[in-house]
Design an enzyme around this catalytic site. Structure first.
Site, mmCIF file in Angstrom:
data_model
loop_
_atom_site.group_PDB
_atom_site.id
_atom_site.type_symbol
_atom_site.label_atom_id
_atom_site.label_comp_id
_atom_site.label_asym_id
_atom_site.label_seq_id
_atom_site.Cartn_x
_atom_site.Cartn_y
_atom_site.Cartn_z
ATOM 1 N N TRP A 20 0.853 -1.184 0.000
ATOM 2 C CA TRP A 20 0.000 0.000 0.000
ATOM 3 C C TRP A 20 0.896 1.244 0.000
ATOM 4 O O TRP A 20 1.894 1.279 0.731
ATOM 5 C CB TRP A 20 -0.923 -0.012 1.219
ATOM 6 N N ASP A 56 -7.033 -7.952 8.711
ATOM 7 C CA ASP A 56 -7.255 -6.712 9.457
ATOM 8 C C ASP A 56 -7.973 -7.049 10.765
ATOM 9 O O ASP A 56 -8.927 -7.838 10.773
ATOM 10 C CB ASP A 56 -8.190 -5.768 8.684
ATOM 11 N N HIS A 60 -7.600 -1.766 13.596
ATOM 12 C CA HIS A 60 -7.026 -1.098 12.420
ATOM 13 C C HIS A 60 -7.728 0.249 12.163
ATOM 14 O O HIS A 60 -7.090 1.240 11.832
ATOM 15 C CB HIS A 60 -7.183 -2.023 11.210
ATOM 16 N N HIS A 164 -14.096 -0.088 5.470
ATOM 17 C CA HIS A 164 -13.454 -0.687 6.654
ATOM 18 C C HIS A 164 -14.322 -0.494 7.903
ATOM 19 O O HIS A 164 -14.498 -1.428 8.695
ATOM 20 C CB HIS A 164 -12.069 -0.071 6.888
ATOM 21 N N GLU A 176 -7.338 -9.785 3.403
ATOM 22 C CA GLU A 176 -6.997 -9.006 2.214
ATOM 23 C C GLU A 176 -5.773 -9.622 1.539
ATOM 24 O O GLU A 176 -4.997 -10.340 2.160
ATOM 25 C CB GLU A 176 -6.724 -7.543 2.597
#
Ligand SMILES: [Zn+2]
Length: 213
Positions: A20, A56, A60, A164, A176
């Protein structure tokens, strides 16, 4: 003859791989090396916890949320349904409704990301993501676990935070960074185990599927 029926849907970790944009780069470095006279090979791993195939945790995006080490193992060990998404932009409620998703299901979305996005170490900005409307729909259906085939459930340009929040706020566990290019839609046994990092907002994970029907 015993044939291997488990399909590895994890992405290999290696130096320089995609990550990312504002997350740390990946570096795997031999700090002791037999070739240099050491008695053993020992590597150091440097990476963000949201690298490659990962999970996640609620913390997060939710300040008081739980860490990945508190995840019930049943969230990611058991039956899962792989749904193939045709929409090239995002996952929308209209495409999901016909599948009649049930409470407690583990749902993995195979999109065009799987065949497209893992071919390059460059970050792909226009990957297929879960729209915030679809995220709220999945929360209403009370799914247990959701998996996607690139680095975020939400989009790069939109719905990153909202998606999210909708999923993690509903107690849904998120996988993910899956690569589902070798997987047909259908019902599978899933095993996906995140590293047990105390209080962490995420953790690299190994994920495998085996046909169950
Ligand atoms: Zn995420």
């Amino acid at each position: 003859m015993i044939t291997e029926d488990w399909i590895d849907v994890s992405v290999p970790l290696r130096t320089g791989m995609v990550h990312w944009p504002d997350n740390p780069p990946v570096s795997i470095e031999r700090v002791q090396d037999i070739e240099r006279g050491d008695v053993a090979n020992v590597s150091r791993l440097s990476l963000g916890v949201h690298t490659g195939t990962h999970m996640d945790a609620p913390v997060h995006f939710i300040r008081t949320g739980r860490g990945i080490d508190t995840m019930p193992l049943s969230a990611t060990i058991g039956l899962a349904r792989v749904i193939e998404i045709r929409d090239p932009e995002s996952i929308k409620p209209e495409e999901l409704r016909p599948y009649q998703i049930q409470p407690g299901e583990r749902i993995l979305f195979k999109t065009r990301n799987s065949a497209r996005c893992w071919q390059t170490d460059d970050f792909v900005e226009d990957f297929v993501y879960i729209s915030q409307e679809a995220a709220r729909y999945l929360a209403e259906q009370q799914v247990q676990t959701v998996g996607v085939d690139y680095l975020s459930v939400g989009g790069f340009f939109k719905d990153g935070v909202e998606t999210h929040h909708a999923l993690l706020g509903a107690g849904i566990w998120i996988i993910e960074g899956l690569n589902l290019s070798n997987v047909e839609p259908g019902i599978y046994e899933l095993i996906c185990l995140p590293l047990k990092i105390e209080g962490s907002d995420g953790a690299p994970s190994r994920a495998v599927l085996r046909p169950a029907e």
